[in-house]
Design a protein around this motif. Structure first.
Motif, PDB file in Angstrom:
ATOM      1  N   ARG A 161      -1.490  -1.396  -4.124  1.00 21.20           N
ATOM      2  CA  ARG A 161      -2.405  -0.251  -4.117  1.00 21.20           C
ATOM      3  C   ARG A 161      -1.561   1.014  -4.176  1.00 21.20           C
ATOM      4  O   ARG A 161      -0.758   1.284  -3.268  1.00 21.20           O
ATOM      5  CB  ARG A 161      -3.276  -0.268  -2.862  1.00 21.20           C
ATOM      6  N   VAL A 172       1.681   5.340  -0.872  1.00 20.49           N
ATOM      7  CA  VAL A 172       1.159   6.694  -1.057  1.00 20.49           C
ATOM      8  C   VAL A 172       2.280   7.552  -1.643  1.00 20.49           C
ATOM      9  O   VAL A 172       3.356   7.689  -1.046  1.00 20.49           O
ATOM     10  CB  VAL A 172       0.671   7.295   0.277  1.00 20.49           C
ATOM     11  N   ASP A 177       0.865  -1.184   0.000  1.00 18.65           N
ATOM     12  CA  ASP A 177       0.000   0.000   0.000  1.00 18.65           C
ATOM     13  C   ASP A 177       0.901   1.233   0.000  1.00 18.65           C
ATOM     14  O   ASP A 177       1.518   1.564   1.020  1.00 18.65           O
ATOM     15  CB  ASP A 177      -0.904  -0.023   1.233  1.00 18.65           C
ATOM     16  N   LYS A 213      -6.137  10.371  -4.220  1.00 15.52           N
ATOM     17  CA  LYS A 213      -6.496  10.865  -2.896  1.00 15.52           C
ATOM     18  C   LYS A 213      -7.081  12.266  -2.953  1.00 15.52           C
ATOM     19  O   LYS A 213      -7.775  12.693  -2.028  1.00 15.52           O
ATOM     20  CB  LYS A 213      -5.258  10.849  -1.996  1.00 15.52           C
ATOM     21  N   TYR A 267      -9.917   6.509  -9.830  1.00 21.15           N
ATOM     22  CA  TYR A 267      -9.305   7.724 -10.382  1.00 21.15           C
ATOM     23  C   TYR A 267     -10.102   8.089 -11.620  1.00 21.15           C
ATOM     24  O   TYR A 267     -10.462   7.224 -12.415  1.00 21.15           O
ATOM     25  CB  TYR A 267      -7.855   7.421 -10.765  1.00 21.15           C
ATOM     26  N   THR A 327      -1.639   5.095  -4.272  1.00 21.97           N
ATOM     27  CA  THR A 327      -2.476   6.253  -3.960  1.00 21.97           C
ATOM     28  C   THR A 327      -1.724   7.521  -4.332  1.00 21.97           C
ATOM     29  O   THR A 327      -0.580   7.724  -3.907  1.00 21.97           O
ATOM     30  CB  THR A 327      -2.847   6.275  -2.469  1.00 21.97           C
ATOM     31  N   ASN A 374      -1.132  11.325  -4.018  1.00 22.21           N
ATOM     32  CA  ASN A 374      -1.334  12.516  -3.201  1.00 22.21           C
ATOM     33  C   ASN A 374      -0.455  13.657  -3.698  1.00 22.21           C
ATOM     34  O   ASN A 374      -0.067  14.535  -2.937  1.00 22.21           O
ATOM     35  CB  ASN A 374      -1.018  12.207  -1.729  1.00 22.21           C
ATOM     36  N   VAL A 397      -5.584   4.808  -7.012  1.00 21.85           N
ATOM     37  CA  VAL A 397      -6.477   5.671  -6.240  1.00 21.85           C
ATOM     38  C   VAL A 397      -5.985   7.110  -6.312  1.00 21.85           C
ATOM     39  O   VAL A 397      -4.778   7.376  -6.210  1.00 21.85           O
ATOM     40  CB  VAL A 397      -6.535   5.209  -4.763  1.00 21.85           C
TER      41      VAL A 397
END
Length: 411
Positions: free
Chosen positions: A225, A193, A191, A272, A305, A227, A229, A270
């Motif tokens: 995953r 970011v 995961d 964010k 997204y 993400t 940001n 994803v």
């Protein structure tokens, strides 16, 4: 009976004779219930298993029943964050050693921030005996020699943000440490970011993957995953910009995994900073993701997204992506649905296409008096906007699902 349940003999708890006859004594069942309500980390830290041999059986049974550990839901992570930059780190290491020997060795599924995972790695390097003495909390356990986490089969690592960065300075080049961590893993979840400060780099990610690859096999499931940001987003970039911003781009991390011959089971992308799905998408400078062909190199692709430009015209007409079985768009706008269907046509084994609409979407449309939701852009949330799916993807089951209760709207 599950092999993770303690089978130690139930011994009655020895009690000190009470001087007051009216003083009640709790039954053993109530004592065991109280123990089961205490976090394993606190039990090990306070040495409850050392109270007596009979009381230790309750502790063993509780520890052996806990097969899942998440650092974010445990005081261990907060304690690490407060001590890692102080002189109390030595005390923390002693506690962590006890946890590995008496509790974490029993766990099958573990979730760790990468900063704590890196600290455990260095701890194993400094204390090689942990791989020989773990798993001794229960006489009925049969620890595997040479590893610290005897029963670990599923590992989830959280990277970026407060979980810690991932660069070459974290030093995962010692591949021998991974062999002392555990035996072969059945599932590895990453995961990640990505942010503007670039505390996660592709170079550090590659070294980390090589470290994890030592405790994986051909059948290991790799789920990732990603993400976003960042302020720049995941739009289309030329080769020069793609190289400049490689630490912020999803595709660079996917290509790193593919270069190491890692088969991706599920890929989740994803945003964010994604705007509300109820907002009109015609605003200038909208964040959208550019769909690279490599995104189809997985078994399940989930997009959270807003989808913009798509790359089927740049791929070779003979390209085949036979791994992709499931595709899902989760509460996201699709600006070019026809191009997206062309993008999916090369996935010949595709079995399911799912569009998840925002919660309360239909009720909000019914209350709208200005006709805002009649905008063509919102066709991606309506059945009539996907009317060409059965013709373009005849072998795939298509459905539109409401996120209120994940109930099908159209199939």
């Amino acid at each position: 009976m599950s092999r993770n349940r303690c089978r130690c003999a139930r011994l009655p708890v020895l009690r000190i004779p009470a001087t007051d006859e009216d003083l009640p004594q709790l039954p053993d069942e109530i004592v065991e219930l109280i123990v089961s309500k205490v976090l394993p980390t606190e039990i090990v830290a306070y040495g409850w298993d050392q109270v007596s041999r009979s009381f230790g059986t309750f502790v063993h049974r509780h520890l052996c029943s806990k097969t899942y550990f998440c650092a974010h839901h445990d005081p261990l992570w907060d304690l690490y964050k407060t001590t890692r930059n102080t002189y109390d780190l030595e005390k923390f290491d002693k506690l962590l050693v006890l946890l590995i020997k008496k509790y974490l060795c029993q766990v099958e599924d573990i979730v760790l921030p990468v900063a704590l995972f890196s600290h455990i790695q260095h701890l194993l390097e400094q204390n090689s005996y942990l791989a020989a003495t773990s798993g001794t909390a229960c006489s009925f356990r049969h620890p595997q020699p040479g590893v610290a986490f005897s029963n670990l089969s599923k590992l989830t690592i959280q990277i970026g943000g407060e979980c810690g960065g991932l660069t070459l300075s974290h030093n995962f080049e010692n591949l021998k440490t991974s062999s002392s961590l555990c035996k072969t893993l059945h599932e590895i979840n990453l995961d990640i970011v990505l942010s503007d400060n670039e505390d996660v780099t592709c170079a550090g990610f590659r070294e980390f993957l090589r470290f994890l690859k030592e405790i994986s096999c051909v059948s290991t499931l790799w789920n990732i995953r990603l993400t976003d940001n960042t302020t720049s987003g995941q739009g289309w970039s030329g080769p020069a910009n793609l190289n400049r911003y490689r630490n912020k781009m999803f595709i660079c991390y996917i290509r790193t995994m593919l270069d190491l011959s890692l088969q991706i089971n599920q890929l989740e992308l994803v945003d964010k900073r994604k705007a509300s799905p109820y907002m009109l998408v015609m605003a200038h400078g909208r964040r959208t993701i550019y769909m690279f062909p490599e995104f189809k190199r997985c078994r399940s692709l989930v997009i959270c997204y807003d989808i913009g430009l798509i790359a089927p015209v740049f791929s070779h007409e003979n390209d085949h992506f036979d791994d992709l079985l499931h595709f899902e768009v989760d509460e996201s706008h699709v600006l070019y649905k026809a191009d997206l269907l062309e993008y999916l046509k090369s996935a010949h084994e595709l079995r399911e296409v799912k569009v998840v609409i925002p919660s309360t979407f239909h009720s909000r449309v019914s209350r709208c008096t200005e006709g805002c939701f009649s905008n063509p852009d919102f066709a991606c949330f309506r059945a009539d906007g996907w009317c060409s799916v059965p013709a373009k993807l005849p072998g795939a089951h298509f459905e539109i699902v409401s996120n209120d209760a994940r109930s099908p709207i159209m199939a």
